[in-house]
Design a protein around this motif. Sequence first.
Motif, PDB file in Angstrom:
ATOM      1  N   HIS A  19     -34.893  -3.114 -40.819  1.00  0.00           N
ATOM      2  CA  HIS A  19     -33.501  -2.726 -41.086  1.00  0.00           C
ATOM      3  C   HIS A  19     -32.689  -3.887 -41.690  1.00  0.00           C
ATOM      4  N   ILE A  20     -33.255  -5.065 -41.694  1.00  0.00           N
ATOM      5  CA  ILE A  20     -32.563  -6.231 -42.262  1.00  0.00           C
ATOM      6  C   ILE A  20     -33.201  -6.557 -43.607  1.00  0.00           C
ATOM      7  N   LYS A  21     -32.399  -6.631 -44.636  1.00  0.00           N
ATOM      8  CA  LYS A  21     -32.938  -6.822 -45.988  1.00  0.00           C
ATOM      9  C   LYS A  21     -33.379  -8.259 -46.216  1.00  0.00           C
ATOM     10  N   LYS A  22     -32.527  -9.243 -45.862  1.00  0.00           N
ATOM     11  CA  LYS A  22     -32.844 -10.654 -46.106  1.00  0.00           C
ATOM     12  C   LYS A  22     -32.388 -11.520 -44.939  1.00  0.00           C
ATOM     13  N   ILE A  23     -33.157 -12.559 -44.677  1.00  0.00           N
ATOM     14  CA  ILE A  23     -32.780 -13.583 -43.695  1.00  0.00           C
ATOM     15  C   ILE A  23     -33.089 -14.946 -44.309  1.00  0.00           C
ATOM     16  N   TRP A  24     -32.071 -15.824 -44.345  1.00  0.00           N
ATOM     17  CA  TRP A  24     -32.225 -17.157 -44.916  1.00  0.00           C
ATOM     18  C   TRP A  24     -31.752 -18.196 -43.907  1.00  0.00           C
ATOM     19  N   PHE A  25     -32.411 -19.346 -43.954  1.00  0.00           N
ATOM     20  CA  PHE A  25     -31.933 -20.497 -43.177  1.00  0.00           C
ATOM     21  C   PHE A  25     -31.733 -21.671 -44.130  1.00  0.00           C
ATOM     22  N   ASN A  26     -30.566 -22.283 -44.087  1.00  0.00           N
ATOM     23  CA  ASN A  26     -30.244 -23.418 -44.947  1.00  0.00           C
ATOM     24  C   ASN A  26     -29.883 -24.623 -44.094  1.00  0.00           C
ATOM     25  N   ILE A  70     -29.365 -33.762 -50.057  1.00  0.00           N
ATOM     26  CA  ILE A  70     -30.637 -33.061 -49.967  1.00  0.00           C
ATOM     27  C   ILE A  70     -30.423 -31.784 -49.163  1.00  0.00           C
ATOM     28  N   ALA A  71     -31.069 -30.715 -49.594  1.00  0.00           N
ATOM     29  CA  ALA A  71     -30.924 -29.431 -48.908  1.00  0.00           C
ATOM     30  C   ALA A  71     -32.268 -28.729 -48.836  1.00  0.00           C
ATOM     31  N   PHE A  72     -32.482 -27.997 -47.736  1.00  0.00           N
ATOM     32  CA  PHE A  72     -33.692 -27.217 -47.548  1.00  0.00           C
ATOM     33  C   PHE A  72     -33.303 -25.749 -47.367  1.00  0.00           C
ATOM     34  N   THR A  73     -34.033 -24.877 -48.045  1.00  0.00           N
ATOM     35  CA  THR A  73     -33.811 -23.436 -47.917  1.00  0.00           C
ATOM     36  C   THR A  73     -35.108 -22.772 -47.482  1.00  0.00           C
ATOM     37  N   PHE A  74     -35.032 -22.031 -46.385  1.00  0.00           N
ATOM     38  CA  PHE A  74     -36.208 -21.343 -45.856  1.00  0.00           C
ATOM     39  C   PHE A  74     -35.925 -19.843 -45.848  1.00  0.00           C
ATOM     40  N   ARG A  75     -36.673 -19.087 -46.664  1.00  0.00           N
ATOM     41  CA  ARG A  75     -36.516 -17.643 -46.731  1.00  0.00           C
ATOM     42  C   ARG A  75     -37.363 -17.022 -45.629  1.00  0.00           C
ATOM     43  N   ILE A  76     -36.733 -16.595 -44.573  1.00  0.00           N
ATOM     44  CA  ILE A  76     -37.452 -16.037 -43.425  1.00  0.00           C
ATOM     45  C   ILE A  76     -37.954 -14.635 -43.728  1.00  0.00           C
ATOM     46  N   LYS A  77     -37.108 -13.846 -44.428  1.00  0.00           N
ATOM     47  CA  LYS A  77     -37.499 -12.468 -44.725  1.00  0.00           C
ATOM     48  C   LYS A  77     -36.815 -12.003 -46.003  1.00  0.00           C
ATOM     49  N   ASP A  78     -37.535 -11.181 -46.790  1.00  0.00           N
ATOM     50  CA  ASP A  78     -36.929 -10.479 -47.918  1.00  0.00           C
ATOM     51  C   ASP A  78     -37.521  -9.068 -47.981  1.00  0.00           C
ATOM     52  N   GLU A  79     -37.237  -8.324 -49.070  1.00  0.00           N
ATOM     53  CA  GLU A  79     -37.690  -6.944 -49.160  1.00  0.00           C
ATOM     54  C   GLU A  79     -39.203  -6.811 -49.197  1.00  0.00           C
ATOM     55  N   ASN A  80     -39.928  -7.890 -49.546  1.00  0.00           N
ATOM     56  CA  ASN A  80     -41.387  -7.824 -49.686  1.00  0.00           C
ATOM     57  C   ASN A  80     -42.150  -8.373 -48.484  1.00  0.00           C
ATOM     58  N   SER A  81     -41.460  -8.706 -47.428  1.00  0.00           N
ATOM     59  CA  SER A  81     -42.119  -9.286 -46.253  1.00  0.00           C
ATOM     60  C   SER A  81     -42.908  -8.205 -45.514  1.00  0.00           C
ATOM     61  N   SER A  82     -44.231  -8.307 -45.586  1.00  0.00           N
ATOM     62  CA  SER A  82     -45.085  -7.256 -44.997  1.00  0.00           C
ATOM     63  C   SER A  82     -45.026  -7.249 -43.475  1.00  0.00           C
ATOM     64  N   TRP A  83     -44.805  -8.413 -42.871  1.00  0.00           N
ATOM     65  CA  TRP A  83     -44.814  -8.493 -41.413  1.00  0.00           C
ATOM     66  C   TRP A  83     -43.636  -7.762 -40.769  1.00  0.00           C
ATOM     67  N   ALA A  84     -42.619  -7.424 -41.561  1.00  0.00           N
ATOM     68  CA  ALA A  84     -41.422  -6.813 -40.992  1.00  0.00           C
ATOM     69  C   ALA A  84     -41.270  -5.344 -41.340  1.00  0.00           C
ATOM     70  N   LYS A  85     -42.306  -4.734 -41.914  1.00  0.00           N
ATOM     71  CA  LYS A  85     -42.165  -3.343 -42.375  1.00  0.00           C
ATOM     72  C   LYS A  85     -42.302  -2.321 -41.259  1.00  0.00           C
ATOM     73  N   ASN A  86     -42.960  -2.694 -40.158  1.00  0.00           N
ATOM     74  CA  ASN A  86     -43.226  -1.719 -39.101  1.00  0.00           C
ATOM     75  C   ASN A  86     -42.581  -2.080 -37.771  1.00  0.00           C
ATOM     76  N   ASN A  87     -41.507  -2.863 -37.815  1.00  0.00           N
ATOM     77  CA  ASN A  87     -40.774  -3.192 -36.599  1.00  0.00           C
ATOM     78  C   ASN A  87     -39.276  -3.140 -36.879  1.00  0.00           C
ATOM     79  N   PHE A  88     -38.473  -3.502 -35.900  1.00  0.00           N
ATOM     80  CA  PHE A  88     -37.020  -3.372 -36.047  1.00  0.00           C
ATOM     81  C   PHE A  88     -36.468  -4.253 -37.163  1.00  0.00           C
ATOM     82  N   MET A  89     -37.212  -5.277 -37.620  1.00  0.00           N
ATOM     83  CA  MET A  89     -36.729  -6.174 -38.670  1.00  0.00           C
ATOM     84  C   MET A  89     -36.655  -5.478 -40.029  1.00  0.00           C
TER      85      MET A  89
END
Length: 284
Positions: free
Chosen positions: A234-241, A213-232
């Motif tokens: 500059h990071i395109k994608k963040i994943w946790f597996n 069993i595996a879980f994948t959590f997409r923390i951030k991608d190009e469409n994440s609105s919460w990260a458009k106006n801060n230092f995040m």
Amino acid sequence: QYWSFNNEVLVSPRASVSFKPKWERDWLFRFATGIYSQSPFFREYRNYEGEINYDIKSQKSLHFVLSSDYNFKMFDRPFKFLASSYYKYLWDLIPYSIDNVRIRYSAENNAKGYAQGIDLRLFGEFIQGIDSWLTFSLMQTKEDIKGDNHGYIPRPTDQLFNMNLSFQDYIPTMPYLRVYLNFNFGTGYPYGAPNTERWQQVYRMPNYMRADIAFTFRIKDENSSWAKNNFMRHIKKIWFNAEWFNVFGNQNTISYMWVSSYDNTYYGVPNYLTPSQLKAKLSF
């Protein structure tokens, strides 16, 4: 084909035909047949003493395969069911045996055999937008080695039954969180003690079973609105597996280590695959 090593000429005719009947349901049927030849590799024409057999021939097979595809809708989503049955007559085989993880070949074309079976597969979107599948397989493959007077015996790859389930899911309101389930069950392969004849190597390993069993959590991608106006930004994608392998901790045997007693009797000690294991990964 021409092989200069042993001056062997190979001709491999093949044919296939497909038929799609004018039914309301979307069915497609196929039949294929042909001769297949496989030139041996170095390990296959070198005998136990390390000598090269320059008279070795290619292993050959005659295939008959009948299959069908059925496309349909279930839960208003696309699905596909595949079924296949086959029979393969094999000749000029080079018998081999497995000693722990080492494969040893006879370096002679001194066997004939066959393989026959049925494969079933259901594939589709059990959950909208992501694919899952379920497969069942039945197979029997045997060979008859010249001169051993024991008729047909199971080949080392003979596995009667195999089932695999791969399933994906996510929470509709949280598509960035997904779960992957994988389950596999298969009957055991033949094995035998070293320094024995092939017809004696017909014991069966225990059945194989494993669930992951595996879980994948997409923390951030190009469409994440919460990260458009801060230092995040500059990071395109963040994943946790997070993955849990062999959830039930099954002891699956992969091979045997052989120990001999003073009277030259061999005892097999199983080598097990990886037990239950956890793995976590954060990717930027």
